[in-house]
Design a protein around this motif. Sequence first.
Motif, PDB file in Angstrom:
ATOM      1  N   SER A 257       0.903  -1.149   0.141  1.00 57.66           N
ATOM      2  CA  SER A 257      -0.060  -0.173   0.025  1.00 57.66           C
ATOM      3  C   SER A 257       0.843   1.227   0.007  1.00 57.66           C
ATOM      4  N   LYS A 258       1.831   1.228   0.651  1.00 56.12           N
ATOM      5  CA  LYS A 258       3.007   2.597   0.784  1.00 56.12           C
ATOM      6  C   LYS A 258       3.514   2.557  -0.547  1.00 56.12           C
TER       7      LYS A 258
ATOM      8  N   ALA B 239       0.795   3.906  -2.790  1.00 55.85           N
ATOM      9  CA  ALA B 239       0.341   5.509  -2.472  1.00 55.85           C
ATOM     10  C   ALA B 239       1.262   6.486  -2.874  1.00 55.85           C
TER      11      ALA B 239
ATOM     12  N   VAL C 210       1.032   6.785  -6.627  1.00 48.98           N
ATOM     13  CA  VAL C 210      -0.221   7.780  -7.098  1.00 48.98           C
ATOM     14  C   VAL C 210       0.204   9.318  -6.762  1.00 48.98           C
ATOM     15  N   LEU C 211       0.908   9.253  -5.460  1.00 49.79           N
ATOM     16  CA  LEU C 211       1.239  10.644  -5.156  1.00 49.79           C
ATOM     17  C   LEU C 211       2.257  11.432  -6.334  1.00 49.79           C
TER      18      LEU C 211
ATOM     19  N   VAL D  70      -0.423  12.647  -8.864  1.00 54.59           N
ATOM     20  CA  VAL D  70      -0.974  13.516  -8.301  1.00 54.59           C
ATOM     21  C   VAL D  70      -0.223  14.813  -8.553  1.00 54.59           C
TER      22      VAL D  70
ATOM     23  N   LEU E  56      18.384  12.536   5.627  1.00 60.47           N
ATOM     24  CA  LEU E  56      17.488  12.463   6.758  1.00 60.47           C
ATOM     25  C   LEU E  56      17.509  11.199   7.385  1.00 60.47           C
TER      26      LEU E  56
ATOM     27  N   CYS F   3      20.806  10.110   9.005  1.00 61.57           N
ATOM     28  CA  CYS F   3      21.397  10.871  10.086  1.00 61.57           C
ATOM     29  C   CYS F   3      21.351  10.193  11.549  1.00 61.57           C
ATOM     30  N   THR F   4      20.303   9.392  11.950  1.00 64.86           N
ATOM     31  CA  THR F   4      20.271   8.973  13.257  1.00 64.86           C
ATOM     32  C   THR F   4      21.186   7.688  13.368  1.00 64.86           C
TER      33      THR F   4
ATOM     34  N   GLU G  25       4.959   7.881  10.787  1.00 59.35           N
ATOM     35  CA  GLU G  25       4.158   7.124   9.647  1.00 59.35           C
ATOM     36  C   GLU G  25       2.926   7.617   9.431  1.00 59.35           C
TER      37      GLU G  25
ATOM     38  N   PHE H 247      -0.751  12.445   3.263  1.00 63.64           N
ATOM     39  CA  PHE H 247      -0.987  11.839   1.899  1.00 63.64           C
ATOM     40  C   PHE H 247      -2.647  12.085   1.639  1.00 63.64           C
TER      41      PHE H 247
ATOM     42  N   LEU I  45      -5.427   8.085  -4.178  1.00 58.93           N
ATOM     43  CA  LEU I  45      -4.257   8.445  -3.142  1.00 58.93           C
ATOM     44  C   LEU I  45      -5.111   8.672  -1.716  1.00 58.93           C
TER      45      LEU I  45
ATOM     46  N   LEU J 234      -5.663   4.706  -0.898  1.00 62.41           N
ATOM     47  CA  LEU J 234      -4.571   3.972  -0.344  1.00 62.41           C
ATOM     48  C   LEU J 234      -3.802   4.533   0.844  1.00 62.41           C
ATOM     49  N   SER J 235      -3.898   5.873   1.035  1.00 63.48           N
ATOM     50  CA  SER J 235      -3.577   6.424   2.399  1.00 63.48           C
ATOM     51  C   SER J 235      -4.280   5.742   3.713  1.00 63.48           C
TER      52      SER J 235
ATOM     53  N   ALA K 165      -5.664   2.856   3.437  1.00 66.90           N
ATOM     54  CA  ALA K 165      -5.333   1.495   3.549  1.00 66.90           C
ATOM     55  C   ALA K 165      -3.778   1.485   4.333  1.00 66.90           C
ATOM     56  N   VAL K 166      -3.003   2.463   4.156  1.00 66.60           N
ATOM     57  CA  VAL K 166      -1.699   2.483   4.909  1.00 66.60           C
ATOM     58  C   VAL K 166      -1.917   2.855   6.308  1.00 66.60           C
TER      59      VAL K 166
ATOM     60  N   LEU L 228      -1.070   0.298   9.416  1.00 63.31           N
ATOM     61  CA  LEU L 228       0.036   0.682  10.580  1.00 63.31           C
ATOM     62  C   LEU L 228      -0.534   0.255  11.786  1.00 63.31           C
TER      63      LEU L 228
ATOM     64  N   PRO M 186      14.563   7.655  16.853  1.00 64.73           N
ATOM     65  CA  PRO M 186      14.665   9.053  17.309  1.00 64.73           C
ATOM     66  C   PRO M 186      14.533   9.884  15.791  1.00 64.73           C
TER      67      PRO M 186
ATOM     68  N   LYS N  62      16.771  14.621  15.753  1.00 63.39           N
ATOM     69  CA  LYS N  62      18.268  14.890  14.896  1.00 63.39           C
ATOM     70  C   LYS N  62      17.497  15.198  13.412  1.00 63.39           C
ATOM     71  N   PRO N  63      16.816  14.104  12.557  1.00 65.25           N
ATOM     72  CA  PRO N  63      16.324  14.405  11.270  1.00 65.25           C
ATOM     73  C   PRO N  63      15.458  15.651  11.243  1.00 65.25           C
TER      74      PRO N  63
ATOM     75  N   VAL O 291      17.867  18.909  11.196  1.00 65.73           N
ATOM     76  CA  VAL O 291      18.383  18.864   9.891  1.00 65.73           C
ATOM     77  C   VAL O 291      17.397  19.437   8.847  1.00 65.73           C
ATOM     78  N   LEU O 292      15.963  18.772   8.995  1.00 69.71           N
ATOM     79  CA  LEU O 292      14.949  19.422   8.014  1.00 69.71           C
ATOM     80  C   LEU O 292      14.708  20.739   8.358  1.00 69.71           C
TER      81      LEU O 292
ATOM     82  N   LEU P 297      17.332  23.043   7.010  1.00 69.54           N
ATOM     83  CA  LEU P 297      17.154  23.108   5.413  1.00 69.54           C
ATOM     84  C   LEU P 297      16.148  23.891   5.117  1.00 69.54           C
TER      85      LEU P 297
ATOM     86  N   GLU Q 225      25.801  18.546  15.094  1.00 69.97           N
ATOM     87  CA  GLU Q 225      26.808  17.646  15.055  1.00 69.97           C
ATOM     88  C   GLU Q 225      27.832  17.828  16.460  1.00 69.97           C
TER      89      GLU Q 225
END
Lengths: 386, 150
Positions: A166-167, A170, A173-174, A177, A219, A222-223, B9, B16, B51, B54-55, B57-58, B62, B74, B77-78, B81-82, B85, B113
């Motif tokens: 599914s991921k 998805a 499809v994104l 889109v 990203l 980096c962990t 997630e 989505f 979309l 399917l989202s 369904a995802v 989960l 964790p 840190k990401p 960074v994000l 940026l 860092e």
Amino acid sequence: MGSFFELMNGFASALTPTHLAMCFAGVALGQIVGVLPGIGPSAAIALLLPLTYGSSPTAAIIMFAGIYYGAQYGGTLTSVLISVPGEASTVMTSIDGHQMALQGRGGVALGIAAIGSFIAGTLGTLGLMLLAPPLARGALAFGPPEYFALVVLGLTALAAVGSSLSKGLATGVLGLVLGTIGIDPQTGVSRFDFGFVWLLDGIEFIVLTVALFGVGEVLATCTMGTVRPVVEVKGMLPTREDWRASRMPILRGSFIGFVVGVLPATGATIASFVAYIVEKKLARDPSRFGHGAIEGVAGPEASNNAAAAGAMVPMLALGVPGSGTTAVILGALIMFGLRPGPEMFEKNSELVWAVIASMYIGNVLLLLMNLPLAGLFAKLLKVPYH
Amino acid sequence: MAVRPAPGEVGLAILFALVGVVWIVGALGMPFWEGFAPQSGFLPFVYGIMLAALSAAVMLGLFRAENTAADLQPVGKPLLVLAALTLAVVGVQAAGFGIAIFLMMAFLFAVVERLPVIRSLIVSGLTTAVLIGVFRAWLGVPLPAGPFGI
């Protein structure tokens, strides 16, 4: 016979100083990318894409292909020496390769990996040369229904990427889109531009590529990662006994890797898993696997290199990526104004055959670099990765 | 031991789904079909529904799958960074490419860092100079210059 002359023309182009230098730069960069965990060939190519603006498409694609298959060689070093796969496709190598290193046979593991990779890379390129042109000729007879089916195949193949059906669908499809942003080419109506003039042309492929593969990978990783001691590299050449145990796994791995690589959305990682499982199934004493069996290094290493060549078949012949990295290379071709697909063998045959010829040359360069310079490459692992 | 799915997630699946809904709503305001041919709203409408479905369904997957603690990583840190940026990209127009990239890299090296400040500043400065040299001077890319001309 036609292919032979085309290949000779390809060699004439690939052996020009510029293309030879780009091939060397590609495989050397690929080695470094493969050695360093955290950056893969797809991210490296995506980040280098803007730098190739204005250069010759042939030179750029030769370099990108070099990064792709060079990374398969480089990933082995970290797998064997510190049991940290530099690439996902060398995960299986780390199981027995690192055990060999702990037993003082790290050099032999790297040696057989380099030789196996060279044989598989060369056989894979031979397969690419023999399979891609007839496939492209067949595809030239395609009409709209066949092209539609090909696009559907490419999109549904996304479902095989990653761990979740599914991921995968998805995200595919994104992509569709996002493709509707901008002026509709059929009706001229502006769609989903949210008032921004710069969205009228849609979202540039290169922007998405850099964001997804470059930033995404940084990203995501980096962990992870820890600093581990480096094992010393001594004696690269395998003994006669090692060679006897490895030659059939190398041949089987080459075949498995090429076939798996040709299938869209599979690539080198799955190929190496399949090769390892096959070797374990065929072994007289499967209990040796996981404890330093040389077949567990030779098979997966051969398969991931053959898969890199195999993944180029659907890319060059059909315009369908065989892996994540070939998807980025496909984007590079589009960036250069070329149309990936069956017509490339007719309209851009010089580029295609120069890339194929450069892959033979690149594999020789990689063998020459890997056997004597593995000790030097191992020093890169002292770079701290937090 | 089964634990809740990773918030990232779930958040991504919701994002989505929201994009799907935005596309469905947007497509409803466009011409849909005329004669024998689909118009500009048809495909976005279909893609939006796919979309969103399917989202969902995802999301279902989960919550139905057993997520072990090892799956969760964790995100601090990401996210840092994000964030750096994103700020750099947003600030490029106002501050100029050189300033925005230098500040981003200095932040990543010195704060994220935790490298020595002087070393972070030197490396950031050199890398920024190389980037400006390659893109602006060599390739002639018209990068935003900002009030300081860099």
